[in-house]
Design an enzyme around this catalytic site. Structure first.
Site, PDB file in Angstrom:
ATOM      1  CG  ASP A  86      40.118  38.436  42.244  1.00 23.11           C
ATOM      2  OD1 ASP A  86      40.710  39.336  42.877  1.00 23.11           O
ATOM      3  OD2 ASP A  86      38.889  38.418  42.078  1.00 23.11           O
ATOM      4  N   GLY A  87      42.010  37.514  44.658  1.00 19.30           N
ATOM      5  CA  GLY A  87      41.809  37.113  46.045  1.00 19.30           C
ATOM      6  C   GLY A  87      40.845  38.056  46.721  1.00 19.30           C
ATOM      7  CG  ASP A 110      41.485  42.000  40.755  1.00 16.95           C
ATOM      8  OD1 ASP A 110      42.319  41.633  41.604  1.00 16.95           O
ATOM      9  OD2 ASP A 110      40.289  41.673  40.802  1.00 16.95           O
ATOM     10  CG  ASP A 121      35.080  37.799  41.892  1.00 15.71           C
ATOM     11  OD1 ASP A 121      35.629  38.274  42.898  1.00 15.71           O
ATOM     12  OD2 ASP A 121      33.845  37.816  41.728  1.00 15.71           O
ATOM     13  CD  GLU A 172      43.692  40.514  45.127  1.00 16.15           C
ATOM     14  OE1 GLU A 172      44.172  39.766  44.249  1.00 16.15           O
ATOM     15  OE2 GLU A 172      42.665  41.201  44.950  1.00 16.15           O
ATOM     16  CG  HIS A 222      34.271  42.894  40.338  1.00 12.23           C
ATOM     17  ND1 HIS A 222      33.691  41.686  40.667  1.00 12.23           N
ATOM     18  CD2 HIS A 222      35.166  43.160  41.329  1.00 12.23           C
ATOM     19  CE1 HIS A 222      34.170  41.248  41.811  1.00 12.23           C
ATOM     20  NE2 HIS A 222      35.073  42.115  42.237  1.00 12.23           N
TER      21      HIS A 222
END
Length: 531
Positions: free
Chosen positions: A391-392, A456, A520, A429, A510
């Site tokens: 994740d980024g 994601d 995250d 990302e 999320h």
């Protein structure tokens, strides 16, 4: 000598096509750039009647006949949703430029295939999202970028109307992509993504003009939704979005209920005021109110945008498409391919939460907003598979950015993270994926295994598995002949992809997925450290 006229042709002459023809006719009366050239229907009589009514020169009783006509420059496709992808591909393969009604495809995978076809043939392709060209909407976005209502905190948009159930109507036919979401729900979703992008631009102090090469929409970071589904279609749906800039959005669409108040209006709320947009999807007016005090709801009307259509509102997308075609462009800055793809992927994510699959679509494993960590694939327990989550993110976009990844080797967890003081969401990302795969490539044991990456980011997943082929073929240019952003990172990721056995999967961010949430938090920790 350059072309000065576009010979337009219409596919599937129905009610929506008549709106297009009405606007095209209005433009053609005073401007020779617009030519009403041909119309095609599966029924020859219908094509003849439509051509006669709207002044088209030729009519065809089949689509293939029209595609074979060398004089046709561009086609407008107004068929039911389920035929959009098929007809767009046929038109492109026949060498025609394409303007296709929204939604341009049933899902993002279909749209990506279309975009690759258009890029391979260097042909103009655009989704006919007429709202994106509406002068009132453009004024609203300028107001937001100018900071006239301060920092944007929330957007509220509804598109609801009441129809009696009719099994013969396309609205209630799942085989034709019926339901509220694809027919009218695409409007509030698109509107929120447009306003969020303008809000991001204001937050990062960008000018109140469309930045060349920049995306026209922002993608929500969090999506929570629900729908009332009957007989294979969504009759009503609602969504709550959260964007990277902090803006939230509450959206609704329905085909069997209108709602008591303002069923088709939109509001954009800022820290200093708000904007009211009556019938936002076909807006001809917007009002800007500024709060009278630090607290309370009292506000003063300070500006009104009154912009009645010249014809019926379709003229603006036709003008833009025609100008692009005559100037040799392959897409529009107002509604570029990646914006259409981002919206389409968001609609996919909503349907995934509802477990709504249309006939003909492959049933895919998807994660809803209520997915628990225990429901995730247990690849980590398989000693032959290395499982990675990445994740980024970024505060401000551009702004302080962070990335995080979790590498699962059986029961062993390896956490990595990093950041940059000035970065973007997409860059972070990519950095997350590169860092995780670099670690895998350096480890002799990990390098031998099948690597399953859960991200994601549709940007990363689609980019490395699909878009990059066309980019490399076109000399690292997009379909719009613009340099690919983050090229050096894409090249690094591509090299890792070539030496590792990688399978990519998209996971909803999320949504309570354990390792995605850990990523995250790593990302946010890096961002906080850089502020």
């Amino acid at each position: 000598m350059p072309d000065t006229t576009v010979n337009w042709a219409v596919i599937a002459p129905g009610r929506i096509a008549a709106k297009f023809a009405e606007a095209l006719s209005g433009l053609a009366k005073t401007d020779s750039s617009f030519c009403r050239y041909a119309v095609a229907s599966r029924t020859a009589e219908k094509a003849v009647e439509f051509a006669k009514k709207w002044g088209f020169r030729k009519s065809y009783g089949s689509y293939d006949e029209l595609f074979a006509d060398p004089a046709v420059d561009a086609v407008y496709i107004a068929s039911p949703h389920t035929f959009h992808a098929e007809l767009s591909l046929k038109a492109l393969q026949a060498g025609k430029k394409v303007l296709c009604e929204k939604p341009v495809a049933m899902n993002a995978e279909q749209l990506q295939t279309i975009l690759e076809c258009a890029a391979d043939r260097h042909l103009f392709f655009m989704e006919a999202m007429w709202m994106a060209f509406n002068p009132t909407i453009l004024t609203i976005l300028e107001w937001i970028r100018d900071g006239k209502i301060g920092t944007i905190v929330h957007t509220d948009a509804h598109f609801c109307f009441r129809n009696a159930y009719d099994p013969e109507s396309r609205l209630f036919n799942p085989a034709l992509g019926g339901g509220a979401l694809l027919d009218v729900g695409i409007y509030p979703v698109s509107f929120s993504m447009l306003t969020a992008r303008a809000a991001e631009d204001y937050a990062s102090h960008k000018p109140a003009v469309l930045v060349k090469g920049g995306s026209t929409v922002a993608v929500p970071r969090r999506v929570v939704s629900s729908a009332r589904i009957a007989k294979g279609v969504d009759l009503w749906n609602c969504e709550e979005f959260t964007f990277a800039c902090g803006m939230t959005a509450s959206l609704q669409s329905a085909i069997d209920m209108a709602g008591a108040d303002s069923p088709q209006d939109a509001y954009v709320y800022g820290t200093k005021g708000y904007i009211h947009v009556p019938s936002f999807w076909m807006a001809q007016q917007a009002k800007l109110f500024v709060y009278s005090a630090e607290s309370g709801t009292e506000a003063v009307l300070t500006e009104t945008a009154d912009k009645p259509f010249r014809f019926n509102g379709y003229e603006y997308e036709i003008e833009d498409a025609t100008k692009c075609i005559l100037s040799g462009k392959t897409e529009s800055m107002r509604h570029e391919s990646q914006a259409a793809l981002a919206v389409c992927a968001t609609l996919d994510a909503l349907r995934a939460q509802w477990r709504l699959v249309y006939p003909g679509e492959a049933q895919k494993e998807s994660l809803s907003a209520t997915t628990a960590a225990d429901d995730m694939p247990q690849a980590a327990a398989d000693s032959t598979i290395l499982t990675i989550y990445t994740d980024g993110g970024c505060s401000g976009n551009p702004g302080p950015g962070g990335w995080g990844c979790v590498i699962l080797d059986g029961n062993k967890e390896t956490l990595l993270s990093g950041g940059e003081r000035a970065s973007t969401n997409n860059r972070m990302e990519l950095m997350a994926a590169i860092s995780a795969l670099s670690a895998a490539a350096r480890n002799p044991d990990w390098k031998k295994r099948k690597v399953h990456v859960y991200s994601d980011s549709q940007y990363v997943k689609n980019g490395i598995t699909s878009w990059i082929k066309a980019w490399k073929k076109n000399g690292w240019l997009t379909s719009a002949k613009k340099p690919v952003l983050n090229r050096e990172l894409w090249e690094e990721l591509d090299e890792l992809y070539s030496v590792l056995d990688v399978e990519w999967s998209w996971v909803k961010g999320h949504a309570g997925v354990k390792y995605n949430e850990i990523c995250d938090e790593l990302c946010q920790k890096e961002i906080r450290a850089l502020r």
